[in-house]
Scaffold this active site. Sequence first.
Site, PDB file in Angstrom:
ATOM      1  N   SER A  17      -0.190  -8.772   1.101  1.00 26.73           N
ATOM      2  CA  SER A  17      -1.270  -8.663   1.477  1.00 26.73           C
ATOM      3  C   SER A  17      -1.248  -8.790   2.410  1.00 26.73           C
ATOM      4  CB  SER A  17      -2.175 -10.420   0.474  1.00 26.73           C
ATOM      5  OG  SER A  17      -3.261  -9.991   0.914  1.00 26.73           O
TER       6      SER A  17
ATOM      7  N   HIS B 113       1.032  -1.180   0.149  1.00 26.39           N
ATOM      8  CA  HIS B 113      -0.204   0.287  -0.222  1.00 26.39           C
ATOM      9  C   HIS B 113       0.843   1.286   0.153  1.00 26.39           C
ATOM     10  CE1 HIS B 113      -2.865  -2.901   2.179  1.00 26.39           C
ATOM     11  NE2 HIS B 113      -3.699  -2.748   1.299  1.00 26.39           N
TER      12      HIS B 113
HETATM   13  P1  AMP Z   1      -6.995  -3.404  -0.078  1.00 27.27           P
HETATM   14  O1  AMP Z   1      -6.637  -2.635   0.912  1.00 27.27           O
HETATM   15  O2  AMP Z   1      -6.210  -5.320  -0.214  1.00 27.27           O
HETATM   16  O3  AMP Z   1      -8.018  -3.474  -1.066  1.00 27.27           O
HETATM   17  O4  AMP Z   1      -5.812  -3.295  -1.087  1.00 27.27           O
HETATM   18  C1  AMP Z   1      -6.237  -1.916  -2.146  1.00 27.27           C
HETATM   19  C2  AMP Z   1      -4.758  -1.355  -2.732  1.00 27.27           C
HETATM   20  O5  AMP Z   1      -3.610  -1.743  -2.974  1.00 27.27           O
HETATM   21  C3  AMP Z   1      -5.759  -2.063  -4.343  1.00 27.27           C
HETATM   22  O6  AMP Z   1      -5.587  -1.323  -5.279  1.00 27.27           O
HETATM   23  C4  AMP Z   1      -4.222  -2.623  -3.870  1.00 27.27           C
HETATM   24  O7  AMP Z   1      -4.515  -3.676  -5.317  1.00 27.27           O
HETATM   25  C5  AMP Z   1      -3.136  -2.803  -3.396  1.00 27.27           C
HETATM   26  N1  AMP Z   1      -2.300  -4.207  -3.158  1.00 27.27           N
HETATM   27  C6  AMP Z   1      -2.945  -4.098  -2.611  1.00 27.27           C
HETATM   28  N2  AMP Z   1      -1.352  -5.342  -1.860  1.00 27.27           N
HETATM   29  C7  AMP Z   1      -1.044  -4.971  -3.220  1.00 27.27           C
HETATM   30  C8  AMP Z   1       0.857  -5.515  -2.968  1.00 27.27           C
HETATM   31  N3  AMP Z   1       1.610  -6.214  -2.484  1.00 27.27           N
HETATM   32  N4  AMP Z   1       1.445  -4.394  -4.179  1.00 27.27           N
HETATM   33  C9  AMP Z   1       0.605  -4.012  -4.891  1.00 27.27           C
HETATM   34  N5  AMP Z   1      -0.978  -2.849  -4.349  1.00 27.27           N
HETATM   35  C10 AMP Z   1      -0.910  -3.841  -3.833  1.00 27.27           C
END
Ligand code: AMP
Length: 281
Positions: free
Chosen positions: A185, A37
């Site tokens: 993640s 993030h």
């Molecule tokens: P989330 O909080 O999981 O909904 O993710 C929020 C944003 O962060 C989304 O655009 C995801 O694709 C991005 N994101 C989550 N994990 C990663 C990662 N390991 N690398 C790059 N972007 C990420």
Amino acid sequence: MIVLDNPAAMQAWSLDAHHRGLRVGLVPTMGALHAGHLALVEHARSLADVVVVSIFVNPLQFDRNADFDAYPRTMDTDLAACAAHDVDVVYAPVASTMYPVGFQTTVTPGALGDVLEGAARPGHFKGVTTVVTKLFNATQPTVAVFGDKDFQQLAIIRRMVSDLDMPVRVVAHPTVRDPDGLAMSSRNARLTPEQRAAAVVVPLLLATVRRAYRDGITSCSALRELAIATVANEPLARFEHLDIVDSSTLVEPDVAHDQCRVVTAVWFGDVRLIDNCAITD
Ligand code: AMP
């Protein structure tokens, strides 16, 4: 850094920023922030004058209540991480202001939302397109940064922005990985140490498919069989799916080609991990 918790306050702040000639960068998240993030935050900073990070665990995009309930919530450390990265605004709306009594209007994606993750998690992408539309309306971003980690989500949002003439530039950021290759993640925090060690099989199976393609195997089913065999070696992993799809249509071609994306989901206990890569990576 300021924290805003409702759409009206967020909109007022962003409209004022635009009146001052500032480009607004948005990074939408569900919190439990990690280095992936924060890489998106840095990317947004390089493209905008002010950076907004939204933190909202969106109930509309969860198909399983248990997954929603178990989703990690770490607001205090998230706020500290945002402050340390010079975020200008954290937009952390409460669910009752996002979805007040009587809420009934949603944004529905087209065919891109029905396959892969959309088939595995019915209604998921409708929840995503609806909340992202609301986040765009509240934050009025000039540019919004999303991760390649959620490849299908990115494709659907690009399509939505184009189809609905939304005045925002959507930018992708490459997947950020732990040293052993596992994609970062928020859900990784829910793995036991044994499951976390086993989860390295996910990047391994993607590497297996890439290597086989490089060696000349182009049958999607043959490539899938190789991936299944890789996961079968790991007793803590439960294979869900691996698909080789055209990057723009998300449809599986007759034979794999250079514009294909490899997308997979694997379970460890009750934690479902997704990952993807270009077949030519
Ligand atoms: P989330 O909080 O999981 O909904 O993710 C929020 C944003 O962060 C989304 O655009 C995801 O694709 C991005 N994101 C989550 N994990 C990663 C990662 N390991 N690398 C790059 N972007 C990420």
